[in-house]
Design a protein around this motif. Structure first.
Motif, PDB file in Angstrom:
ATOM      1  N   GLY A 138     -13.787  -5.751   4.215  1.00 12.80           N
ATOM      2  CA  GLY A 138     -14.087  -5.682   2.629  1.00 12.80           C
ATOM      3  C   GLY A 138     -15.065  -4.476   2.610  1.00 12.80           C
ATOM      4  N   LEU A 139     -15.121  -4.019   2.780  1.00  6.82           N
ATOM      5  CA  LEU A 139     -16.209  -2.731   3.413  1.00  6.82           C
ATOM      6  C   LEU A 139     -14.752  -1.945   2.904  1.00  6.82           C
ATOM      7  CD1 LEU A 139     -18.515  -3.609   6.084  1.00  6.82           C
ATOM      8  CD2 LEU A 139     -19.006  -4.246   4.036  1.00  6.82           C
ATOM      9  N   THR A 140     -14.002  -1.003   2.578  1.00  3.64           N
ATOM     10  CA  THR A 140     -14.092   0.144   1.656  1.00  3.64           C
ATOM     11  C   THR A 140     -12.951   0.356   0.824  1.00  3.64           C
ATOM     12  OG1 THR A 140     -13.302   0.383   4.795  1.00  3.64           O
ATOM     13  CG2 THR A 140     -12.355   2.253   3.038  1.00  3.64           C
ATOM     14  N   ILE A 141     -13.322   0.940   0.144  1.00  2.00           N
ATOM     15  CA  ILE A 141     -13.081   0.920  -1.773  1.00  2.00           C
ATOM     16  C   ILE A 141     -12.193   1.812  -1.337  1.00  2.00           C
ATOM     17  CG2 ILE A 141     -12.865   0.440  -3.619  1.00  2.00           C
ATOM     18  CD1 ILE A 141     -15.337  -1.707  -3.074  1.00  2.00           C
ATOM     19  N   GLY A 142     -10.543   1.991  -1.848  1.00  2.00           N
ATOM     20  CA  GLY A 142      -9.718   3.296  -2.276  1.00  2.00           C
ATOM     21  C   GLY A 142     -10.170   3.780  -3.463  1.00  2.00           C
ATOM     22  N   ASN A 143      -9.932   4.460  -3.880  1.00  2.00           N
ATOM     23  CA  ASN A 143      -9.659   5.631  -5.362  1.00  2.00           C
ATOM     24  C   ASN A 143      -8.462   6.664  -5.520  1.00  2.00           C
ATOM     25  OD1 ASN A 143     -11.464   6.515  -8.192  1.00  2.00           O
ATOM     26  ND2 ASN A 143      -9.374   5.621  -8.154  1.00  2.00           N
ATOM     27  N   TRP A 144      -7.525   6.263  -6.134  1.00  2.00           N
ATOM     28  CA  TRP A 144      -6.205   7.488  -5.238  1.00  2.00           C
ATOM     29  C   TRP A 144      -5.387   7.341  -6.522  1.00  2.00           C
ATOM     30  CZ3 TRP A 144      -2.261   4.703  -4.359  1.00  2.00           C
ATOM     31  CH2 TRP A 144      -2.181   3.291  -4.049  1.00  2.00           C
ATOM     32  N   ILE A 145      -4.865   8.166  -7.041  1.00  2.00           N
ATOM     33  CA  ILE A 145      -4.010   7.828  -8.143  1.00  2.00           C
ATOM     34  C   ILE A 145      -2.973   7.091  -8.193  1.00  2.00           C
ATOM     35  CG2 ILE A 145      -2.509  10.049  -8.056  1.00  2.00           C
ATOM     36  CD1 ILE A 145      -3.622  10.675 -10.991  1.00  2.00           C
ATOM     37  N   GLY A 146      -2.599   5.770  -9.182  1.00  2.00           N
ATOM     38  CA  GLY A 146      -1.859   5.125  -9.159  1.00  2.00           C
ATOM     39  C   GLY A 146       0.140   5.434  -8.734  1.00  2.00           C
ATOM     40  N   PRO A 147       0.436   6.387  -9.771  1.00  2.00           N
ATOM     41  CA  PRO A 147       2.173   6.726  -9.441  1.00  2.00           C
ATOM     42  C   PRO A 147       2.030   7.038  -8.274  1.00  2.00           C
ATOM     43  CG  PRO A 147       0.559   7.374 -11.165  1.00  2.00           C
ATOM     44  CD  PRO A 147      -0.385   6.788 -10.555  1.00  2.00           C
ATOM     45  N   LEU A 148       1.159   7.062  -6.843  1.00  2.00           N
ATOM     46  CA  LEU A 148       1.462   7.463  -6.627  1.00  2.00           C
ATOM     47  C   LEU A 148       2.592   6.738  -5.423  1.00  2.00           C
ATOM     48  CD1 LEU A 148      -1.444   9.188  -4.057  1.00  2.00           C
ATOM     49  CD2 LEU A 148       0.307   9.984  -4.912  1.00  2.00           C
ATOM     50  N   VAL A 149       2.355   4.862  -5.816  1.00  2.00           N
ATOM     51  CA  VAL A 149       3.479   3.985  -5.913  1.00  2.00           C
ATOM     52  C   VAL A 149       4.535   4.024  -5.674  1.00  2.00           C
ATOM     53  CG1 VAL A 149       3.935   1.970  -6.193  1.00  2.00           C
ATOM     54  CG2 VAL A 149       1.350   2.129  -5.990  1.00  2.00           C
ATOM     55  N   LEU A 150       4.490   5.074  -7.260  1.00  2.00           N
ATOM     56  CA  LEU A 150       6.462   5.595  -7.417  1.00  2.00           C
ATOM     57  C   LEU A 150       6.760   6.244  -6.851  1.00  2.00           C
ATOM     58  CD1 LEU A 150       6.303   6.832 -11.135  1.00  2.00           C
ATOM     59  CD2 LEU A 150       8.132   4.710 -10.187  1.00  2.00           C
ATOM     60  N   GLN A 151       6.230   6.892  -5.289  1.00  2.00           N
ATOM     61  CA  GLN A 151       6.562   8.092  -5.012  1.00  2.00           C
ATOM     62  C   GLN A 151       7.180   7.908  -3.747  1.00  2.00           C
ATOM     63  OE1 GLN A 151       6.680  11.386  -4.631  1.00  2.00           O
ATOM     64  NE2 GLN A 151       6.089  11.746  -6.108  1.00  2.00           N
ATOM     65  N   HIS A 152       6.111   5.953  -3.470  1.00  2.00           N
ATOM     66  CA  HIS A 152       7.146   5.374  -2.653  1.00  2.00           C
ATOM     67  C   HIS A 152       8.311   4.721  -2.886  1.00  2.00           C
ATOM     68  CE1 HIS A 152       7.325   1.037  -0.530  1.00  2.00           C
ATOM     69  NE2 HIS A 152       7.410   2.179   0.503  1.00  2.00           N
ATOM     70  N   ILE A 153       8.225   4.067  -3.985  1.00  2.00           N
ATOM     71  CA  ILE A 153       9.421   3.457  -4.709  1.00  2.00           C
ATOM     72  C   ILE A 153      11.084   4.401  -4.513  1.00  2.00           C
ATOM     73  CG2 ILE A 153      10.889   2.427  -6.527  1.00  2.00           C
ATOM     74  CD1 ILE A 153       7.344   1.369  -7.145  1.00  2.00           C
ATOM     75  N   LEU A 154      10.666   5.421  -4.638  1.00  2.00           N
ATOM     76  CA  LEU A 154      11.342   6.725  -4.764  1.00  2.00           C
ATOM     77  C   LEU A 154      11.805   7.222  -3.192  1.00  2.00           C
ATOM     78  CD1 LEU A 154      10.775   8.444  -8.492  1.00  2.00           C
ATOM     79  CD2 LEU A 154      12.139   6.754  -7.798  1.00  2.00           C
ATOM     80  N   GLY A 155      11.557   7.370  -2.165  1.00  2.00           N
ATOM     81  CA  GLY A 155      11.832   7.276  -1.283  1.00  2.00           C
ATOM     82  C   GLY A 155      10.935   8.324  -0.136  1.00  2.00           C
ATOM     83  N   ASN A 156       9.837   8.768  -1.090  1.00  2.00           N
ATOM     84  CA  ASN A 156       9.039  10.187  -0.086  1.00  2.00           C
ATOM     85  C   ASN A 156       8.222   9.043   1.345  1.00  2.00           C
ATOM     86  OD1 ASN A 156       7.359  11.930   0.272  1.00  2.00           O
ATOM     87  ND2 ASN A 156       6.891  12.325  -1.481  1.00  2.00           N
ATOM     88  N   PRO A 157       8.999  10.273   2.341  1.00  2.00           N
ATOM     89  CA  PRO A 157       8.679   9.635   3.641  1.00  2.00           C
ATOM     90  C   PRO A 157       7.018   9.638   4.084  1.00  2.00           C
ATOM     91  CG  PRO A 157       9.372  11.463   3.706  1.00  2.00           C
ATOM     92  CD  PRO A 157       9.931  10.810   2.157  1.00  2.00           C
ATOM     93  N   ALA A 158       6.115  10.748   3.257  1.00  2.00           N
ATOM     94  CA  ALA A 158       5.074  10.768   2.785  1.00  2.00           C
ATOM     95  C   ALA A 158       3.790  10.113   2.506  1.00  2.00           C
ATOM     96  CB  ALA A 158       5.113  11.977   2.349  1.00  2.00           C
ATOM     97  N   ALA A 159       4.780   9.002   1.608  1.00  2.00           N
ATOM     98  CA  ALA A 159       3.625   7.594   1.225  1.00  2.00           C
ATOM     99  C   ALA A 159       4.603   6.547   2.140  1.00  2.00           C
ATOM    100  CB  ALA A 159       4.677   7.763  -0.520  1.00  2.00           C
ATOM    101  N   LYS A 160       3.500   6.731   2.698  1.00  2.00           N
ATOM    102  CA  LYS A 160       2.860   6.220   4.412  1.00  2.00           C
ATOM    103  C   LYS A 160       2.581   4.626   3.588  1.00  2.00           C
ATOM    104  CE  LYS A 160       3.678   9.855   7.198  1.00  2.00           C
ATOM    105  NZ  LYS A 160       5.070   9.505   7.315  1.00  2.00           N
ATOM    106  N   PHE A 161       3.232   4.068   2.481  1.00  2.00           N
ATOM    107  CA  PHE A 161       2.416   2.637   2.104  1.00  2.00           C
ATOM    108  C   PHE A 161       3.390   1.789   1.649  1.00  2.00           C
ATOM    109  CE2 PHE A 161       1.318   5.576  -0.923  1.00  2.00           C
ATOM    110  CZ  PHE A 161       1.599   4.911  -2.097  1.00  2.00           C
ATOM    111  N   ASP A 162       3.275   0.705   1.124  1.00  2.00           N
ATOM    112  CA  ASP A 162       3.690  -0.506  -0.023  1.00  2.00           C
ATOM    113  C   ASP A 162       3.154  -0.899  -0.560  1.00  2.00           C
ATOM    114  OD1 ASP A 162       5.156  -3.071  -1.176  1.00  2.00           O
ATOM    115  OD2 ASP A 162       7.169  -2.536   0.103  1.00  2.00           O
TER     116      ASP A 162
END
Length: 343
Positions: free
Chosen positions: A92-116
């Motif tokens: 609870g001491l770290t908050i991220g601000n990154w661009i949300g459409p990166l979630v699409l990269q995970h959905i589409l199978g980009n192996p560089a997106a190492k998250f769900d």
């Protein structure tokens, strides 16, 4: 009689339990520092919003912790997203601000997106983005018609796959057949602006909410033109700027523009915490986020800086992210062709 006593006992226990939770949170956060990790360079829209939020955030968290902002650039904020998901402590001491459409990269199978995307704890979004394309006067493009008739591809600066600056121009190129050359590798919109002003680029496509405060001099002087809106509905300040949908000639083109309107709109600039962050702390941070976006001092500062705040809460963001994982196969197949990095 016994039932009444039982109910009173439950009420008292509930009251003390609530106080204990509040006291526990205050004990935890008191004397601590919350770190905001921004996936883009200093001076850009993400950085500008985060620094303003961070200045007011601590007073809405029990214990009034200090705050600090760190910039972790790379791959259109993918470096920051991967860090929050895989390396940051879930305390609870770290908050991220990154661009949300990166979630699409995970959905589409980009192996560089190492998250769900379904694993993050979502705090909220300060304001939905209204996507526009801003081109310099030196580009010679003042209207969509100029752009469609251009004899050369217009150089659009981008950070990396999964970002608005990268994906939206590609979607527009496919949907409208605009002559576009996407130039990737910039570490944030601040760097894209500088490159455009130097003549290295013709401009870029990202949020009006970011361009308005950070490229105000260019727009006001006429050296930068807002040529096109990529969203489905016009921003109230840009009624004179044509919508991309006006130039869509097919159902497929309109479907692609709907994608540009969704993940790149409401979900464009979310704030998140690592998976397995304790539920109690996630809820505290969610409440603090919404309270901060409505803070009178912050809003006064935002008006001076020309920043919009129309917040979307964390549970709503989580719901929208989950819905992205249910996209139709035909849509995901097309998106793979357009926005996934080429091997």
């Amino acid at each position: 009689m016994f039932r009444i006593i039982g109910l009173l006992t439950l009420g008292i226990l509930s009251l003390f339990s609530g106080r204990a939770i509040g006291a526990g949170a205050e004990d935890f956060y008191k004397g601590k520092t919350i770190t905001f990790v921004v996936g883009f360079a200093a001076g850009g829209g993400f950085d500008t919003y985060t620094r303003m939020l961070a200045r007011h955030f601590g007073k809405h968290v029990p214990g009034n912790p200090a705050t600090v902002v760190e910039n972790m650039t790379g791959a259109g904020s993918l470096v920051a997203a991967n860090h929050i998901f895989n390396k940051a402590d879930a305390d609870g001491l770290t908050i991220g601000n990154w661009i949300g459409p990166l979630v699409l990269q995970h959905i589409l199978g980009n192996p560089a997106a190492k998250f769900d995307g379904r694993g993050f704890g979502w705090l909220g979004v300060p304001t939905p983005d209204s996507g526009v394309c801003a081109l310099t006067a030196a580009s010679g493009i003042k209207s969509p018609e100029d752009w469609l008739n251009s004899k050369r591809p217009i150089k659009i600066g981008a950070t990396g796959p999964g970002s608005t600056t990268d994906d939206v121009p590609k979607l527009l190129r496919e949907a409208l057949k605009l002559p576009i050359q996407v130039v990737e590798g910039y570490k944030g919109t601040a760097r894209i602006r500088l490159a455009a002003e130097a003549g290295e680029l013709d401009g870029g496509c990202w949020a009006w909410q970011s361009i308005k405060p950070t490229w105000a001099k260019g727009v006001e002087s006429g050296k930068v033109h807002i040529v096109l809106q990529s969203m489905l509905e016009s921003h109230s300040e840009l009624k004179h700027v044509p919508l991309a949908a006006k130039y869509a000639k097919s159902e497929e083109a309109r479907d692609l523009l709907k994608v540009a309107d969704g993940p790149y709109g409401v979900l464009a600039r979310p704030y998140s915490v690592p998976p397995k962050t304790p539920k109690e702390r996630l809820e505290i941070l969610q409440k603090a986020f919404m309270a901060t976006t409505k803070d009178a001092e912050l809003l006064a500062e935002a008006r001076k800086a020309k920043l919009d705040f129309t917040p979307v809460d964390g549970p709503t963001v989580a719901k929208l992210v989950n819905e992205l994982y249910d996209l139709k196969p035909a849509v995901t197949d097309k998106l793979k062709q357009i926005i996934l990095p080429k091997k």
